[in-house]
Design an enzyme around this catalytic site. Structure first.
Site, PDB file in Angstrom:
ATOM      1  N   THR A 166       0.911  -1.031  -0.095  1.00 56.37           N
ATOM      2  CA  THR A 166      -0.011  -0.215   0.123  1.00 56.37           C
ATOM      3  C   THR A 166       1.027   1.286  -0.007  1.00 56.37           C
ATOM      4  OG1 THR A 166      -1.800  -1.082   1.260  1.00 56.37           O
ATOM      5  CG2 THR A 166      -1.854   1.317   1.221  1.00 56.37           C
ATOM      6  N   PHE A 168       1.053   5.353   0.735  1.00 56.97           N
ATOM      7  CA  PHE A 168       0.405   6.291   1.348  1.00 56.97           C
ATOM      8  C   PHE A 168       0.904   7.813   0.743  1.00 56.97           C
ATOM      9  CE2 PHE A 168      -1.285   3.745   4.820  1.00 56.97           C
ATOM     10  CZ  PHE A 168      -0.793   2.579   4.499  1.00 56.97           C
TER      11      PHE A 168
END
Ligand code: PEP
Ligand code: MN
Length: 646
Positions: free
Chosen positions: A543, A545
């Site tokens: 992921t 960010f």
């Protein structure tokens, strides 16, 4: 002193509510009886480590007000042992931190040979990503006829190079008589392999209280190495970094034999960070990079490598020195490897928010200067991303929703926020993009990438065959289907709003037939048990960010890096070729497009805005191109320019 007085060591665990006075009393009780006392504040508990040529009955200590319990330390090394301090020690060298989830890269020549040599090498290793500069001024050579180093003159050049390129510096100390003089030139002492058991040297260096890089001796066992660290610590420093640099074995193919397994072994035994030196371990240039990667894969907190601008002309260790281009490639490989092992490359420095009071937000929030907001509960993957981006001592503000997280920054309750924008399996996270559009005062200042590793988490004692329900965010459940369908076929899958939240939920209910799926920090934070780790179907689960802040706080974060990514949001008129003309400008100006998304504009059915990320080589040039883009768009906002994480 009587003979029957032996060395005694113990850990004094303090009660949560102990008063400052009570604590002082416990400390003076121990120091008066001849103990050296160290206070160690952990997230869960505060303890006092007491070491001394003294003896007290532990029961005498246990009855002091504010003391919870007293535990003896069984290992021969005390201050260095994990028994004394469970959390990783983070060693601060200038503005760089070593330890925890970081990988710090120390690079430079074997020896400072002249001013221009160290200057040139410093410039290139800094540019490539080194955060600490090395360079020997006193060289302990096997032959007395080999180059012995420039001495104090070398230290002067090293300091100058470090200052010019913004790197703290480390160099080897070989004699107790040099310690005082060296203090003013360097940020970290290095104790060489040949001096690991030079106890007089260890004592003198320990007394400075400064950071020390302690190399493992050529034929030292791990225990002897940790005892050397104990010498440094018992004399006054708690800033010790261990360095595995290869040991003597029967093997002659390499200069030494790199003991890679020493890394995880040492990490079990001590709280001190451990790094590796693949240069002295192998002695052969071509072996250095693979072994550096092996060290990082093994969990090392950093590496120290020798780099030379002209290795063939080097006065020492030329054959093992990397060319600058090899070093640059190595740093990039390490950066790619970091998220796989749950680490991130230490950049100099990680941001340490200045302590100012934030009054511009209307609400005066004195604490806001080092508060970082994220969405989710404590232990969420987003909190992990916060910890990889900022110093350990920042405060975190968990927020219920994405909007609350934006609000926290907007109102000045937090200085920065870390929010997910994209997952390699799930795709773009539109909530973050849409909210960026809705908060014109907020800007993207950086990014972070973490690998998502899912775990099956239960109340301690629950067995896999007891599990009837599995809670997690729908994404968490979806990403672990293979495991759930084979090993937990009969368990019901219960969607929950948040992964970390599902862990605190089953903790609260105390349900011994339930499990949750979340990251390891969520288990640690809630003191729950991990039954199985890495249960995600696809390990390529990352992921990305964004780090956000209000406009006025952007520079403090960004000034440490050169921005190479721009994130844009724009809309175009509803006519043929409108989007094409914008993209044409990007292409004409060499702005490589990394991402393109279209989003419906709220309140304007069938109209879209576009979200684009481009790679830019030069921010100046990019600003010029923006002028052209403005002519071809109806609206255009630069969401931020920042240093990309990959
Ligand atoms: C060095 O780092 O330059 C050095 C001499 O290393 P070691 O002490 O590990 O041989
Ligand atoms: Mn060397």
């Amino acid at each position: 002193m009587e003979n029957n007085i032996a060395y005694q060591t113990m850990i004094v665990i303090l009660k949560q509510g102990i008063t400052a006075q009570e604590k002082e009393k416990v400390k003076s009780f121990l120091t008066e009886r001849g103990f050296i006392v160290r206070e160690i504040k952990g997230e869960q508990e505060t303890v006092l480590g007491a070491v001394g040529m003294a003896h007290v009955d532990p029961r005498e200590v246990e009855i002091l007000p504010g003391v919870a319990s007293v535990v003896p330390i069984s290992k021969p090394y005390k201050l260095a042992s994990r028994e004394l301090k469970k959390e990783d020690t983070i060693v601060k060298v200038g503005n760089v931190s070593i330890g925890g989830n970081r990988v710090a890269i120390i690079a430079g020549p074997c020896a400072c040979e002249c001013r221009s040599q160290i200057m040139e090498i410093a410039a290139s290793v800094r540019e490539a990503g080194a955060v600490i500069l090395r360079g020997g001024a006193f060289k302990p050579r096997t032959s007395p006829y080999s180059f012995q180093g420039l001495g104090e003159e070398g230290l002067r050049y090293l300091r100058e190079a470090g200052d010019k390129y913004g790197m703290p510096v480390t160099t080897e100390v070989v004699s107790p008589r040099d310690v005082e003089m060296m203090k003013s030139y360097i940020d970290m002492f290095q104790i060489g392999a040949r001096n690991m058991q030079n106890f007089e040297l260890l004592k003198e260096v320990g007394k400075t209280g400064m950071p020390v890089l302690l190399k493992r001796g050529l034929s030292a066992t791990i225990e002897e190495w940790l005892m050397a660290a104990e010498y440094l610590m018992a004399n006054g420093t708690d800033q010790v970094v261990l360095c595995e640099r290869g040991i003597r074995t029967f093997e002659k193919a390499t200069r030494n034999t790199l003991d890679c397994s020493a890394i995880p072994v040492v990490q079990k035994l001590t709280h001190l960070p451990v790094i590796g030196d693949p240069s002295h371990a192998t002695g052969i240039r071509d072996m250095v990079s693979p072994m550096a990667l092996a060290l990082v894969a093994a969990g090392a907190s950093g590496i120290m490598v020798e780099v030379h601008n002209h290795p063939e002309k080097a006065l020492s260790d030329g054959p093992q020195s990397l060319y600058p281009s090899q070093f640059e490639k190595l740093v990039r490989d390490i950066q790619a490897l970091c998220p796989v092992v749950g680490k991130s490359l230490e950049s100099a420095p990680r941001i340490i928010p200045a302590s100012i009071t934030d009054e511009s937000a209307g609400e005066t929030v004195h604490e806001s200067n080092n508060v970082i907001a994220f969405q989710g509960e404590r232990g969420a993957f987003s909190e992990l991303a916060v910890r990889r981006t900022f110093d350990e001592d920042v405060k975190v503000l968990p927020c219920k929703s994405f909007r609350d997280t934006f609000e926290a920054v907007n109102k000045g309750k937090a200085r920065y926020a870390v929010l997910p924008v994209e997952n390699t399996l799930g795709g773009t996270i539109f909530d973050t993009l849409d909210l960026l559009g809705a908060y014109p005062g907020l800007t993207v200042v950086g990014e972070q990438q973490i690998r998502i590793i899912h775990n099956l988490i239960v109340n301690p004692g629950t067995k896999i065959e007891d599990i009837k329900k599995v809670y997690s965010h729908p994404q968490g459940l979806a990403q672990c289907q293979e495991f759930l369908n084979t090993e937990l076929k009969n368990a019901r899958q219960e969607p929950f709003f948040d992964t970390a939240g599902s862990v605190s939920y089953i903790k609260e209910t105390g349900d011994m037939t339930a499990a949750a799926i979340a990251g390891a920090p969520a288990a640690a934070y809630n003191k729950m048990e991990i039954l199985k780790s890495g249960i995600e179907t696809n390990p390529r689960n990352y992921t990305r960010f964004y780090v956000l802040s209000r406009e006025e706080n952007a520079e403090a974060f960004k000034s440490q890096f050169t921005s190479d990514i721009a994130s844009l949001l724009f809309s175009v008129s509803d006519e043929s070729g409108a989007l094409f003309r914008v993209l044409q400008i990007l292409s004409d100006h060499g702005l490589n497009m990394k991402k393109l998304e279209s989003r419906p504009i709220p309140g304007k059915p069938w109209e879209y805005s576009f979200f684009v990320e481009v790679e830019m080589k030069d921010e100046e040039e990019f600003r010029k191109t923006l002028k052209l883009l403005r002519e071809k768009t109806v609206s255009l906002r630069v969401l931020g320019t920042f240093k990309g994480a990959h």
